[in-house]
Design an enzyme around this catalytic site. Structure first.
Site, PDB file in Angstrom:
ATOM      1  N   CYS A  78       0.827  -1.214   0.000  1.00 54.19           N
ATOM      2  CA  CYS A  78       0.000   0.000   0.000  1.00 54.19           C
ATOM      3  C   CYS A  78       0.866   1.273   0.000  1.00 54.19           C
ATOM      4  CB  CYS A  78      -0.961  -0.056   1.168  1.00 54.19           C
ATOM      5  SG  CYS A  78      -2.429   0.936   0.900  1.00 54.19           S
ATOM      6  N   HIS A 170      -3.311  -5.293   1.774  1.00 48.69           N
ATOM      7  CA  HIS A 170      -2.593  -5.553   3.038  1.00 48.69           C
ATOM      8  C   HIS A 170      -2.609  -7.035   3.405  1.00 48.69           C
ATOM      9  CE1 HIS A 170      -2.206  -1.333   4.511  1.00 48.69           C
ATOM     10  NE2 HIS A 170      -3.218  -1.149   3.694  1.00 48.69           N
ATOM     11  N   GLU A 172      -0.853  -8.487   5.460  1.00 50.61           N
ATOM     12  CA  GLU A 172      -0.548  -8.659   6.898  1.00 50.61           C
ATOM     13  C   GLU A 172      -1.814  -8.583   7.760  1.00 50.61           C
ATOM     14  OE1 GLU A 172      -0.233  -5.965   5.228  1.00 50.61           O
ATOM     15  OE2 GLU A 172      -0.607  -4.195   6.448  1.00 50.61           O
TER      16      GLU A 172
HETATM   17  N1  GLN Z   1      -3.739   6.316   0.980  1.00 50.67           N
HETATM   18  C1  GLN Z   1      -2.501   6.091   1.660  1.00 50.67           C
HETATM   19  C2  GLN Z   1      -1.386   6.923   1.037  1.00 50.67           C
HETATM   20  O1  GLN Z   1      -1.553   7.506   0.022  1.00 50.67           O
HETATM   21  C3  GLN Z   1      -2.127   4.644   1.614  1.00 50.67           C
HETATM   22  C4  GLN Z   1      -3.088   3.851   2.440  1.00 50.67           C
HETATM   23  C5  GLN Z   1      -2.510   2.637   3.085  1.00 50.67           C
HETATM   24  O2  GLN Z   1      -1.304   2.432   3.142  1.00 50.67           O
HETATM   25  N2  GLN Z   1      -3.379   1.829   3.637  1.00 50.67           N
HETATM   26  O3  GLN Z   1      -0.320   6.983   1.598  1.00 50.67           O
END
Ligand code: GLN
Length: 188
Positions: A78, A170, A172
């Site tokens: 992410c 994610h 995890e």
């Molecule tokens: N929207 C977040 C960002 O731009 C990422 C979200 C996440 O890591 N769950 O950093």
């Protein structure tokens, strides 16, 4: 093998727990000295702008880029994926430039805060992976060297280029160890 988790902000302890369940030692990475002790690195989800700023303050950005170029396996989930990308749409600051992808942040819409889907991941068994997305980015464009590992609604959500692995979701936050096992396997 020692596996580091970049511990500046975000979902750190969940990754440490997964590393332990895979049978390896997980180490929190807060300084350049910590990074020297590990063989692989996970950059967790969180807020990419915050993680990028802190990494710069601690001089970790340069070291991560250096180790990544030398071939150390790095897995970004992410926000971690956003950091590793060559290009982030609408943001010139965040860029480790380690994987040839163009990333769009919050790409599934701000309304759709989080959701869970059954994902088919290339090379994994038929059993789908329960993927948790939280204000997730996706890969808008991937270079020739990049191998697409999973897509959702026609959007790339998992990919790999040599030593660098990224996912929009994610792993995890599930009970399924397959993604971590894949990244931590001997022949990764
Ligand atoms: N929207 C977040 C960002 O731009 C990422 C979200 C996440 O890591 N769950 O950093």
């Amino acid at each position: 093998m020692k596996v580091g988790v970049l511990s500046l902000q975000g979902a750190v302890k969940e990754h440490l727990e997964m590393i332990k369940r895979c049978g390896f030692e997980g180490i929190k990475i807060k300084t350049v000295g910590d990074l020297e002790k590990v063989d692989r690195l996970i950059i967790p989800g969180g807020e990419s702008t915050a993680i990028a700023k802190l990494a710069k303050i601690y001089g970790l950005d340069r070291e991560i880029i250096k180790r990544g170029k030398e071939g150390m396996p790095i897995f970004g989930t992410c926000a971690g994926m956003i950091l590793l990308a060559n290009k982030v749409i609408g943001n010139e600051q965040i860029r480790f430039n380690l994987i040839d992808i163009v990333v769009e942040r919050n790409a599934f819409g701000r309304q759709v805060d989080s959701f869970e889907v059954d994902l088919k991941i290339e090379d994994f068994s038929e059993k789908p992976f329960k993927a948790v997305f939280i204000r997730a980015p996706y890969i808008k464009k991937a270079g020739r060297e990049v191998r697409v590992l999973a897509e959702f609604k026609g959007k790339i959500v998992m990919a790999r280029q040599k030593n660098i692995l990224v996912s929009s979701f994610h792993p995890e936050l599930t009970d399924d160890l397959r993604v971590h096992k894949y990244f931590l396997s001997e022949n990764y």
